[in-house]
Design an enzyme around this catalytic site. Structure first.
Site, PDB file in Angstrom:
ATOM      1  N   LYS A 173       0.810  -1.218   0.000  1.00  0.00           N
ATOM      2  CA  LYS A 173       0.000   0.000   0.000  1.00  0.00           C
ATOM      3  C   LYS A 173       0.842   1.266   0.000  1.00  0.00           C
ATOM      4  O   LYS A 173       0.587   2.188  -0.768  1.00  0.00           O
ATOM      5  CB  LYS A 173      -0.928   0.031   1.228  1.00  0.00           C
ATOM      6  CG  LYS A 173      -1.986  -1.047   1.267  1.00  0.00           C
ATOM      7  CD  LYS A 173      -2.949  -0.842   2.421  1.00  0.00           C
ATOM      8  CE  LYS A 173      -2.315  -0.978   3.791  1.00  0.00           C
ATOM      9  NZ  LYS A 173      -1.829  -2.346   4.063  1.00  0.00           N
ATOM     10  N   ASN A 199      -3.316   6.238   5.816  1.00  0.00           N
ATOM     11  CA  ASN A 199      -2.587   5.280   6.648  1.00  0.00           C
ATOM     12  C   ASN A 199      -1.076   5.357   6.443  1.00  0.00           C
ATOM     13  O   ASN A 199      -0.306   4.789   7.203  1.00  0.00           O
ATOM     14  CB  ASN A 199      -3.087   3.864   6.332  1.00  0.00           C
ATOM     15  CG  ASN A 199      -2.679   2.844   7.364  1.00  0.00           C
ATOM     16  OD1 ASN A 199      -2.949   2.991   8.539  1.00  0.00           O
ATOM     17  ND2 ASN A 199      -2.013   1.782   6.912  1.00  0.00           N
ATOM     18  N   HIS A 242      -4.279  -9.435  10.022  1.00  0.00           N
ATOM     19  CA  HIS A 242      -5.112  -8.827  11.072  1.00  0.00           C
ATOM     20  C   HIS A 242      -6.233  -9.762  11.537  1.00  0.00           C
ATOM     21  O   HIS A 242      -7.307  -9.300  11.934  1.00  0.00           O
ATOM     22  CB  HIS A 242      -5.729  -7.513  10.580  1.00  0.00           C
ATOM     23  CG  HIS A 242      -4.720  -6.480  10.176  1.00  0.00           C
ATOM     24  ND1 HIS A 242      -3.787  -5.973  11.056  1.00  0.00           N
ATOM     25  CD2 HIS A 242      -4.483  -5.881   8.979  1.00  0.00           C
ATOM     26  CE1 HIS A 242      -3.031  -5.092  10.418  1.00  0.00           C
ATOM     27  NE2 HIS A 242      -3.423  -5.025   9.161  1.00  0.00           N
TER      28      HIS A 242
END
Length: 449
Positions: free
Chosen positions: A119, A142, A189
């Site tokens: 990302k 982020n 996650h």
């Protein structure tokens, strides 16, 4: 969104929580912030908030704090199913995240990029490509700069490029990017999302509000991304390192090409990409798709890619010490990212693994450990789990701390070897963030000289 004189609660004092609190205060809201951490762990954040007249609650979340709020803004590090939030939701209080808050004030042209890995590199590169094409471009999310912090700098025609995580996407309502990118989806996650299906659903929310005149960019080599194409109303633009696509970017005979209804254009040679690893070819392909969709000319895209430097903490070359090369991939916080890091080097690797476990399966590393790794050094809370799952694949040294691991590896490694920090874990057991962990790695390596 009218914030004037509204009662607003911000839950969680990370970067985005602090930025949200300060932004809403300047727009006339009556702001309270609440964090479960003890006051002494928040001593850097609290004075700024108090100076602005923001009420601060630390050491837990009081039940009364969540009552009668006009809006609750939750930081991405706070699970949305935490009991105080669940109760507030039951009372009908509106709960959003910082990305959704920012979307109420940012310009319409938003490029949002998500994925399990890549990302930050892709977001940074996409921003540089669009800027090279002549558009005023702001990059955040982020990646480190909260999206809400971009509002005051944005102009009506600005392009906003945001890295967005699954945690941030959980709390959107109206967030609608013009271009939504999903790079890949692999298990990550799971300590928070619990199942892979829930994690995928969170990622898919990136194009939940898109319309037919918007675009989504998807990885044709990723089976989950292929399935996600059925869940969007927007125009799909594919990228692939392994096969040709009818609409999007692909590689053929060493060339990176873009194809659409007007034909096929050569963008650049794959050999011109300055980043290490096949995964970075995929990141470049995705960023090229974004560039073309935003109207950038091929020569501008090519130059932006050629001039791009690896992002800090992402397979970052640190130094050569006594013939041994040290690489910092602290951002490799899941198993898939660590696999990509290992695939970037043919052999003779000394790898540092460990940190806070995220419900990962470390046996997926075993094939690469057997063929490319000389020794594994485990650190942090996940060390014992990792050791139990990889013990048949490589020699393991229980190092406990990052400094011990580096010192031991520096003794064991021979000229021509690689010492690689690619931990496959979160950093929050021993460090404040993956950036903190990466900086410590670099500082210790520098001391070896």
């Amino acid at each position: 969104m009218d914030l004037n004189n509204k009662r607003v609660l911000v839950v969680g004092l990370g970067k985005s929580g602090v930025a949200s609190a300060l932004f809403m205060k300047t727009h006339g809201a009556r702001v309270t912030v609440s964090d479960s951490k003890a006051e002494d762990l928040l001593k850097e954040e609290i004075p700024t908030l108090l100076d602005q007249g923001i009420a601060v609650e630390t050491g837990g979340h009081g039940e009364r704090t969540f009552r009668d709020q006009d809006l609750i803004v939750v930081s991405p590090g706070v699970p949305v199913d935490a009991p105080p939030l669940a109760q507030a939701m039951a009372f009908g209080e509106p709960i959003i995240g910082e990305i959704e808050l920012a979307a109420q004030f940012l310009p319409r042209t938003i490029v949002a990029i998500t994925g399990s890995n890549g990302k930050t590199t892709t977001t940074t590169l996409a921003g540089e490509i669009i800027a090279a094409g002549g558009r005023q471009t702001l990059v955040g999310g982020n990646i480190g700069t909260p999206a809400i912090s971009l509002v005051e700098r944005a102009k009506p025609d600005s392009v906003i490029v945001l890295e967005v995580s699954s945690f941030q996407l959980e709390t959107i309502q109206t967030f609608r990017p013009k271009v939504a990118v999903v790079l890949n989806v692999t298990p990550d996650h799971l300590d928070r999302h619990h199942t892979f299906a829930v994690y995928v659903d969170a990622k898919a929310r990136i194009f939940e509000n898109q319309q037919p005149d918007d675009f989504c960019v998807l990885n044709a080599d990723d089976s989950t991304c292929v399935e996600l194409a059925q869940r969007t109303r927007s125009k799909v633009c594919w990228f692939s390192r392994k096969k040709q696509v009818q609409q999007g970017a692909h590689v053929r005979q060493g060339k990176l090409l873009f194809r659409d209804g007007s034909g096929e254009r050569e963008i650049m040679l794959v050999s011109e990409i300055p980043l290490k690893g096949e995964h970075n070819v995929e990141n470049v392909l995705a960023a090229v798709c974004v560039g073309v969709l935003m109207g950038c000319e091929p020569d501008k895209i090519r130059r932006a890619v050629q001039n791009f430097k690896a992002v800090e903490h992402r397979l970052e070359f640190v130094a050569t010490v006594r013939g041994v090369d040290y690489y910092n991939d602290s951002k490799a916080t899941n198993v898939d990212a660590t696999i990509k890091a290992l695939e970037s080097f043919p052999a003779n690797i000394h790898i540092i693994l460990g940190g806070k476990d995220k419900g990962s399966d470390y046996t997926l590393l075993n094939d690469l450990l057997r063929t490319r790794v000389k020794r594994v050094y485990t650190i942090g809370a996940a060390a014992e789990k990792i050791e139990s799952q990889i013990k048949s694949a490589a020699e393991v040294v229980h190092a406990e701390t990052l400094e011990n691991a580096i010192q031991r590896a520096s003794v064991d490694a021979r000229p021509g070897d690689i010492v690689l920090l690619a931990p496959a874990c979160a950093s929050f057991d021993q460090f404040k963030s993956y950036e903190h962990r990466g900086r410590v790695f670099k500082e210790v390596v520098a001391s070896l000289k």
